[in-house]
Enzyme design. Sequence first.
Site, PDB file in Angstrom:
ATOM      1  N   ARG A   1       0.853  -1.187   0.000  1.00  0.00           N
ATOM      2  CA  ARG A   1       0.000   0.000   0.000  1.00  0.00           C
ATOM      3  C   ARG A   1       0.897   1.248   0.000  1.00  0.00           C
ATOM      4  O   ARG A   1       0.504   2.305  -0.468  1.00  0.00           O
ATOM      5  CB  ARG A   1      -0.936   0.057   1.207  1.00  0.00           C
TER       6      ARG A   1
ATOM      7  N   ASP B   1      -4.939  18.761 -13.972  1.00  0.00           N
ATOM      8  CA  ASP B   1      -5.378  17.446 -14.431  1.00  0.00           C
ATOM      9  C   ASP B   1      -5.080  17.386 -15.929  1.00  0.00           C
ATOM     10  O   ASP B   1      -5.731  18.064 -16.715  1.00  0.00           O
ATOM     11  CB  ASP B   1      -6.878  17.275 -14.164  1.00  0.00           C
TER      12      ASP B   1
ATOM     13  N   LYS C   1      -7.406   6.346 -18.811  1.00  0.00           N
ATOM     14  CA  LYS C   1      -7.624   6.904 -20.149  1.00  0.00           C
ATOM     15  C   LYS C   1      -6.436   6.648 -21.056  1.00  0.00           C
ATOM     16  O   LYS C   1      -6.012   5.525 -21.239  1.00  0.00           O
ATOM     17  CB  LYS C   1      -7.952   8.390 -20.018  1.00  0.00           C
TER      18      LYS C   1
ATOM     19  N   TYR D   1     -14.381  17.688 -14.673  1.00  0.00           N
ATOM     20  CA  TYR D   1     -14.993  16.353 -14.789  1.00  0.00           C
ATOM     21  C   TYR D   1     -16.022  16.213 -13.658  1.00  0.00           C
ATOM     22  O   TYR D   1     -15.798  16.692 -12.539  1.00  0.00           O
ATOM     23  CB  TYR D   1     -13.899  15.288 -14.686  1.00  0.00           C
TER      24      TYR D   1
HETATM   25  C1  LIG Z   1     -18.039   7.630 -14.489  1.00  0.00           C
HETATM   26  S1  LIG Z   1     -17.498   8.671 -15.803  1.00  0.00           S
HETATM   27  C2  LIG Z   1     -16.053   7.790 -16.405  1.00  0.00           C
HETATM   28  C3  LIG Z   1     -14.827   8.619 -16.216  1.00  0.00           C
HETATM   29  C4  LIG Z   1     -14.530   9.761 -16.916  1.00  0.00           C
HETATM   30  N1  LIG Z   1     -13.528  10.543 -16.539  1.00  0.00           N
HETATM   31  C5  LIG Z   1     -12.619  10.273 -15.465  1.00  0.00           C
HETATM   32  C6  LIG Z   1     -11.716  11.416 -15.139  1.00  0.00           C
HETATM   33  C7  LIG Z   1     -11.104  11.477 -13.880  1.00  0.00           C
HETATM   34  C8  LIG Z   1     -11.317  10.371 -12.857  1.00  0.00           C
HETATM   35  O1  LIG Z   1     -10.579   9.247 -13.289  1.00  0.00           O
HETATM   36  P1  LIG Z   1     -10.993   7.753 -12.834  1.00  0.00           P
HETATM   37  O2  LIG Z   1     -11.169   7.789 -11.326  1.00  0.00           O
HETATM   38  O3  LIG Z   1      -9.815   6.909 -13.292  1.00  0.00           O
HETATM   39  O4  LIG Z   1     -12.286   7.399 -13.556  1.00  0.00           O
HETATM   40  C9  LIG Z   1     -10.260  12.543 -13.583  1.00  0.00           C
HETATM   41  N2  LIG Z   1     -10.030  13.540 -14.479  1.00  0.00           N
HETATM   42  C10 LIG Z   1     -10.619  13.518 -15.703  1.00  0.00           C
HETATM   43  C11 LIG Z   1     -10.350  14.645 -16.656  1.00  0.00           C
HETATM   44  C12 LIG Z   1     -11.475  12.457 -16.063  1.00  0.00           C
HETATM   45  O5  LIG Z   1     -12.056  12.459 -17.286  1.00  0.00           O
HETATM   46  C13 LIG Z   1     -15.242  10.253 -18.104  1.00  0.00           C
HETATM   47  O6  LIG Z   1     -15.785   9.472 -18.897  1.00  0.00           O
HETATM   48  O7  LIG Z   1     -15.195  11.509 -18.289  1.00  0.00           O
END
Ligand SMILES: CSC/C=C(/NCc1c(COP(=O)(O)O)cnc(C)c1O)C(=O)O
Length: 397
Positions: free
Chosen positions: A60, A185, A210, A113
């Site tokens: 962890r 971000d 992504k 987001y």
């Molecule tokens: C339920 S919607 C699916 C997820 C999407 N986005 C995620 C995202 C995160 C957060 O990242 P995770 O925790 O790895 O999903 C952080 N920062 C950005 C610019 C993001 O686009 C999406 O489809 O826009």
Amino acid sequence: MASNKSAGFATRAIHLGYNPNDHEGALTPPLHLTSTFTFENVDQGAAIFAGERPGYFYSRISNPTLDLLERRCADLEGAEAGLALASGMGAITSVLWTFLVPGDEIITDKTLYGCTFAYMRTGLARFGIKITYADMTDPQAVEAAMSDKTRIVYFETPANPNMRLVDIAAISKIAKARGAKVVVDNTYATPVLTRPIELGADIVVHSATKYMGGHGDLVGGIAVGSAEDMTQVRLVGMKDMTGAVMAPFNAMLVLRGLKTLKLRVERHCENAMIVAKMLEAHPAVGRVYFPGLASFPQHELALRQMPGFGGMIAFELKGGHDAGRTMMDRLNMIHRAVSLGDTETLIQHPASMTHSTYTPEERAAHGISEGLIRLSVGLEDIEDIIADLEQALPNVP
Ligand SMILES: CSC/C=C(/NCc1c(COP(=O)(O)O)cnc(C)c1O)C(=O)O
């Protein structure tokens, strides 16, 4: 190969930090599928726990597979150190919980987001952090919003979902002058196209789910920054507050994704440019938001800040939400799905999906229209992407 700035991005993404000669000649790095590590004796264990000697004691906190990924991500972003986390939200929350205490203020852009927006409103605000939304396309607005309690300035560029750009150098200069940390971000652009730390930011976060992973087969997050800041996030935010540690198997998958990141992003950019031009010329399409189009409001900034314009497009049909829903439901190859940066082209409706965490009034105030469509342009043959979109778009005389 140790960090060698003379080597190119792709070379470092493939080779940095790993020598097969140190691992029985294995071409690919070993996967350390272990939760814990043994000690030769109690004193050795105590010294490792105390940080008096290098070593691992529990996955962890750190793990050799994650170490390599963290070093590569830091190098590719031009940072001193990195941290691999369980998700993008794990990266964002581990960073912000580390550096904010009740009474502090954070200034953030008007468009984020959906879950980041929700985390700030129902997480940080609930624990006494003041959230100030500023139009970050206007540096003067950020300057005016700053106070002596502003600890962090946070934004996405391009922003999910409406593609707003933020001038990283200009905002970083304003924030740093007031002693605030700049957290960017960089999920949409990736370090292939933008390296915020080289432009003055302090910390960069990613949803590695992504483009970095790039194959829709993992959820992960990355944070990079100074060695001091990343040690703080590792030992405070991640270890104790969120526990949002990345699994070694996912770290291996992200390491594999990084090897082709430059290649994939270049093709995403190429395909997206063609799609954006097709959409802009289509009689059924109203607005197209893509940094590479001359019609994009911040095209000049895009030319300055982005050598390529990414794989994400936002657009609206002249027929609004209903026409958009009909069009999306008519697609055959392009998948209706959230997430982005995958080899597959994905399409979704932010107002009812990724940004449904905003109320309709909040979406209107934060520049997310009810009819907006978000397209993550994939790596399929461009002819097939275009053909699927054209057969689904309304026939308008
Ligand atoms: C339920 S919607 C699916 C997820 C999407 N986005 C995620 C995202 C995160 C957060 O990242 P995770 O925790 O790895 O999903 C952080 N920062 C950005 C610019 C993001 O686009 C999406 O489809 O826009």
